[in-house]
Design an enzyme around this catalytic site. Structure first.
Site, PDB file in Angstrom:
ATOM      1  N   ILE A 123      39.382  75.343  -7.514  1.00  0.00           N
ATOM      2  CA  ILE A 123      38.220  76.217  -7.389  1.00  0.00           C
ATOM      3  C   ILE A 123      37.862  76.751  -8.772  1.00  0.00           C
ATOM      4  O   ILE A 123      38.734  77.167  -9.537  1.00  0.00           O
ATOM      5  CB  ILE A 123      38.526  77.386  -6.429  1.00  0.00           C
ATOM      6  N   GLN A 124      36.568  76.769  -9.080  1.00  0.00           N
ATOM      7  CA  GLN A 124      36.120  77.184 -10.405  1.00  0.00           C
ATOM      8  C   GLN A 124      36.565  78.610 -10.752  1.00  0.00           C
ATOM      9  O   GLN A 124      36.546  79.505  -9.907  1.00  0.00           O
ATOM     10  CB  GLN A 124      34.580  77.116 -10.491  1.00  0.00           C
TER      11      GLN A 124
ATOM     12  N   THR B  42      39.374  80.128 -11.434  1.00  0.00           N
ATOM     13  CA  THR B  42      40.527  80.774 -10.805  1.00  0.00           C
ATOM     14  C   THR B  42      41.798  80.588 -11.631  1.00  0.00           C
ATOM     15  O   THR B  42      42.890  80.957 -11.178  1.00  0.00           O
ATOM     16  CB  THR B  42      40.774  80.200  -9.400  1.00  0.00           C
TER      17      THR B  42
ATOM     18  N   LYS C 214      42.048  63.727 -21.646  1.00  0.00           N
ATOM     19  CA  LYS C 214      42.221  64.793 -20.679  1.00  0.00           C
ATOM     20  C   LYS C 214      43.152  64.386 -19.541  1.00  0.00           C
ATOM     21  O   LYS C 214      43.913  65.196 -19.036  1.00  0.00           O
ATOM     22  CB  LYS C 214      40.866  65.216 -20.109  1.00  0.00           C
TER      23      LYS C 214
ATOM     24  N   ARG D  82      42.551  66.944 -11.289  1.00  0.00           N
ATOM     25  CA  ARG D  82      41.633  66.718 -12.412  1.00  0.00           C
ATOM     26  C   ARG D  82      42.318  66.031 -13.577  1.00  0.00           C
ATOM     27  O   ARG D  82      41.761  65.131 -14.201  1.00  0.00           O
ATOM     28  CB  ARG D  82      41.050  68.054 -12.858  1.00  0.00           C
TER      29      ARG D  82
ATOM     30  N   TRP E  78      38.020  63.527 -11.472  1.00  0.00           N
ATOM     31  CA  TRP E  78      37.223  64.027 -10.345  1.00  0.00           C
ATOM     32  C   TRP E  78      36.869  62.863  -9.417  1.00  0.00           C
ATOM     33  O   TRP E  78      35.704  62.538  -9.221  1.00  0.00           O
ATOM     34  CB  TRP E  78      35.970  64.727 -10.834  1.00  0.00           C
TER      35      TRP E  78
ATOM     36  N   HIS F  90      34.883  69.286  -8.838  1.00  0.00           N
ATOM     37  CA  HIS F  90      35.341  70.454  -8.079  1.00  0.00           C
ATOM     38  C   HIS F  90      35.108  70.260  -6.578  1.00  0.00           C
ATOM     39  O   HIS F  90      34.476  71.094  -5.904  1.00  0.00           O
ATOM     40  CB  HIS F  90      34.647  71.724  -8.569  1.00  0.00           C
TER      41      HIS F  90
ATOM     42  N   ARG G 114      41.823  83.764  -6.940  1.00  0.00           N
ATOM     43  CA  ARG G 114      41.709  84.828  -7.938  1.00  0.00           C
ATOM     44  C   ARG G 114      40.956  86.014  -7.356  1.00  0.00           C
ATOM     45  O   ARG G 114      40.150  85.848  -6.418  1.00  0.00           O
ATOM     46  CB  ARG G 114      40.987  84.290  -9.184  1.00  0.00           C
TER      47      ARG G 114
END
Length: 436
Positions: free
Chosen positions: A98-99, A101, A127, A144, A149, A154, A189
């Site tokens: 989740i973005q 977090t 990466k 990731r 992806w 995401h 978060r």
């Protein structure tokens, strides 16, 4: 006359030397055996007393937060999280990222900081890392930083649960596909901090336009999911503009990404009333989160590390670090703005309260189990030590008995030696007298 006394003295000296040789021949063996047994008994006691317990690296975490009182009732099955993850088999860990977090940091831990028989191969400048199972050209981690992806940027719970099985086994015949265990994990978060962090990220020009949002086999239409900006990105937007966009996916993002969107008609808001939709989404997100193999909280890094290690029986090399200074923490907002962000994320606020209560209860429960196991081991060690002490007492008793036997043997030896010397002396004196 003097010559006779000289011969007598020589005879006495020879007799004494002979008696000493006989005594040394009879006694030393028993003494050496006793000495050896005593040394063995002492060594046994020394080994049992030299055992020491290792320091507990998570002891300080037991006091944080200091006044945590559980609010919700969870079963032992909900609290105990230990999965039989077979990295050499077909099991797969799937990371739902989740973005904003802290998922990027946690994702790097997964590929760079775990003790593995075959560590992930991470090359400089790339990466993605290659995380193969030992002896196989197949990954054990879907994330990731391992597979990229592969199910979209995401991807959420709805996308991953439908996409991952097809992706990992796409090249295999349906009949030959293994029966896999998919272990889903995620990080949550505090909603206000996460929201502010996403705003700052978007303000710098970041977008997630490449996200597919696939649900029930298709992506949403532009009418179902309008954009908050008209240009290439939303760089430079103010916090007020960010909050004013009613269809901003930043609102309640954590609930949306953890819920089964097919239950509410995906992104079609006309399927059911808003209040009903919100309840279904929240209940689904809570249930999916509870049933996940593992989830962590950004605000509790060391506890997150501990629960992951205990859940999967995999240890990290270096401890997690708690970063209290972030871009979100640097944003100074007033109470009114704080309440506005909480209102926009009211589902996330309720989900996070639920997740935090479950998370801390799991930590306490797992620690209690660990302490109980350590107590049981200490009791076994005491039992073994007592048995060792009893054995040592019996050994000392046996040694004492053998010592008494040896003493008797020495006395008998002395008596024998004295009698022998008396006989020899008499014989020598008689011969000397006859010669005279």
């Amino acid at each position: 006359m003097e010559e006779r006394w000289h011969k007598v003295l020589v005879a006495l000296v020879m007799l004494l030397l002979f008696g000493g040789l006989v005594l040394q021949y009879v006694c030393p063996g028993s003494e050496c055996q006793l000495r050896q047994r005593l040394q063995a008994a002492r060594a046994l006691g020394g080994v049992s007393s030299s055992a020491r317990r290792q320091a507990d690296p998570y002891r300080v975490e037991d006091e944080s937060p200091p006044r945590f009182v559980p609010r919700l009732n969870f079963s032992a099955e909900d609290l105990l999280r230990r999965v039989d993850f077979n990295i050499k088999g077909d099991d797969l860990i799937v990371f739902l990222h989740i973005q904003k977090t802290g998922g990027t940091t946690f994702g790097r831990h997964l590929v760079r900081n775990i003790q593995l028989e075959q560590p992930c191969e991470c090359k400089a400048g790339q990466k993605k890392c290659t995380c193969h199972r030992p002896g196989k050209q197949e990954t054990w981690l879907f994330s990731r930083f391992s597979t990229g992806w592969s199910c979209g940027l995401h991807a959420d719970w709805t996308e991953l649960t439908n996409c991952v099985p097809a992706v990992v086994d796409s090249k295999k015949d349906a009949k030959l596909r293994p029966t896999r265990n998919f272990y889903y994990i995620t990080i949550l978060r505090d909603p206000v901090s996460r929201y502010l962090s996403e705003w700052r990220h978007v303000q710098r020009g970041a977008t997630w336009k490449a996200s597919l949002h696939v649900c029930d086999g298709r992506s949403p239409t532009s009418e179902e999911l309008p954009s908050c900006y008209s240009g290439d990105d939303w760089s430079g937007c103010s916090l007020q503009e960010f909050m004013d966009c009613s269809y901003n996916l930043a609102n309640n993002r954590q609930v949306r990404m953890l819920a089964d969107l097919s239950l509410v008609g995906c992104y079609n808001l006309s399927v059911m009333p808003e209040e009903q939709r919100n309840k279904v989404l929240l209940d689904s997100a809570k249930e999916n989160l509870k049933r996940m193999a593992f989830f962590g909280l950004t605000e509790f890094q060391r506890k997150t590390q501990y629960l992951f290690e205990k859940t999967f029986n995999m240890n990290f090399i270096s401890p997690f670090t708690q970063y209290n200074s972030t871009r979100a923490s640097s944003v100074d907002i007033d109470e009114e703005t704080q309440r506005r962000i909480e209102a926009l994320n009211f589902l996330d606020m309720e989900l996070y309260d639920y997740a935090k209560d479950l998370f801390l209860q799991r930590y306490q429960y797992m620690r209690q189990k660990e302490h109980q196991e350590a107590r049981r081991k200490r009791q076994e060690q005491r039992k073994k030590a007592k048995q060792s002490t009893d054995l040592e007492a019996r050994t000392e008793l046996q040694i004492a008995e053998e010592t008494n036997s040896a003493s008797l043997a020495v006395e008998e030896c002395k008596q024998f030696s004295c009698g022998l010397r008396r006989m020899l002396l008499q014989s020598m004196l008689y011969r000397m007298w006859v010669n005279l």
